[in-house]
Design a protein around this motif. Structure first.
Motif, short mmCIF file in Angstrom:
data_model
loop_
_atom_site.label_atom_id
_atom_site.label_comp_id
_atom_site.label_asym_id
_atom_site.label_seq_id
_atom_site.Cartn_x
_atom_site.Cartn_y
_atom_site.Cartn_z
N VAL A 76 -0.07 -30.54 -69.53
CA VAL A 76 -0.31 -29.25 -69.77
C VAL A 76 -0.37 -29.09 -71.22
N ILE A 77 0.42 -29.78 -71.95
CA ILE A 77 0.40 -29.49 -73.27
C ILE A 77 -1.15 -29.62 -73.56
N LYS A 78 -1.82 -30.61 -73.44
CA LYS A 78 -3.25 -30.77 -73.92
C LYS A 78 -4.12 -29.67 -73.46
N THR A 79 -3.82 -29.25 -72.14
CA THR A 79 -4.58 -28.06 -71.42
C THR A 79 -4.39 -26.89 -72.44
N GLY A 123 15.80 -36.27 -78.80
CA GLY A 123 14.93 -34.94 -78.57
C GLY A 123 13.67 -35.11 -79.40
N PHE A 124 14.24 -35.44 -80.79
CA PHE A 124 13.02 -35.21 -81.76
C PHE A 124 12.11 -36.50 -81.46
N THR A 125 12.47 -37.54 -81.29
CA THR A 125 11.53 -38.65 -80.78
C THR A 125 10.59 -38.38 -79.72
N ASN A 126 11.11 -37.68 -78.57
CA ASN A 126 10.32 -37.41 -77.54
C ASN A 126 9.40 -36.11 -77.83
N PHE A 127 9.70 -35.22 -78.74
CA PHE A 127 9.11 -34.03 -79.06
C PHE A 127 7.83 -34.89 -79.81
N GLY A 134 6.09 -28.42 -75.07
CA GLY A 134 6.52 -29.90 -75.39
C GLY A 134 7.70 -30.09 -75.95
N GLY A 135 8.50 -29.09 -76.48
CA GLY A 135 9.67 -28.88 -76.65
C GLY A 135 10.48 -29.05 -75.79
N LEU A 144 9.64 -24.58 -85.22
CA LEU A 144 10.36 -23.71 -84.20
C LEU A 144 10.69 -24.32 -83.05
N ALA A 145 9.82 -25.10 -82.66
CA ALA A 145 9.97 -25.91 -81.35
C ALA A 145 11.02 -27.00 -81.40
#
Length: 169
Positions: free
Chosen positions: A125-128, A111-115, A148-149, A99-100
């Motif tokens: 904040v993704i870890k949090t 975009g795929f590589t960064n994600f 993250g996306g 979905l992301a």
């Protein structure tokens, strides 16, 4: 000029904020991704690019769908076995990442590589949010991938704008 649904963008932002994350926190992840390549990049630049990403209808739809699933899971309203997979963020489920990818797909392969990077290392904040989903009664299965996306898409947008100008686009 493209049509921008400001009302839905604001609804998407409100949904994210109601889940405990600010646009600035997401922009911090974008800054971490791109600062090495663009040293003069600022948090304000990153916020601006997050807001531009949030103008996209496809992005808004991912947010509405994913966060609704997280909220329904918290209320025990998902059918079995989906409820168990979403609650536990089951590693073979993968629909949260798929979905992301609808967010980053707007910005091509970078975009795929960064994600992939932010999903793997879970920075900021993704870890949090990921830990909150694992250690509290909050379901954050889709939330961590959505933010993250967003961060990855904004980083990609920044790269496209910067390097597109350099090569004369």
């Amino acid at each position: 000029m493209a049509y921008v649904d400001v009302k839905n963008r604001e609804k998407a932002i409100k949904m994210i904020e109601n889940r405990g994350v600010t646009i600035e926190e997401i922009a911090n992840v974008t800054l971490l991704i791109q600062k090495e390549y663009i040293p003069e990049l600022t948090l304000e630049d990153c916020v601006e690019n997050i807001l531009k990403v949030l103008e996209k209808t496809e992005v808004q739809n991912v947010i509405f769908t994913g966060l609704a699933l997280d909220m329904l899971c918290e209320q025990n309203l998902l059918p079995d076995p989906l409820d168990k997979m979403v609650k536990s963020d089951y590693s073979l489920y993968g629909v949260d990442e798929i979905l992301a990818l609808g967010i980053v797909n707007v910005y091509g392969s970078i975009g795929f590589t960064n994600f992939g990077y932010v999903d793997k290392v879970k920075i900021g904040v993704i870890k949090t949010v990921d830990e909150m989903g694992k250690n509290t009664d909050k379901c954050m299965t889709f939330m961590d991938d959505i933010i993250g996306g967003l961060a990855a898409a904004a980083a990609s947008r920044i790269a496209h704008n910067r390097y597109g100008k350099i090569i004369g686009k």
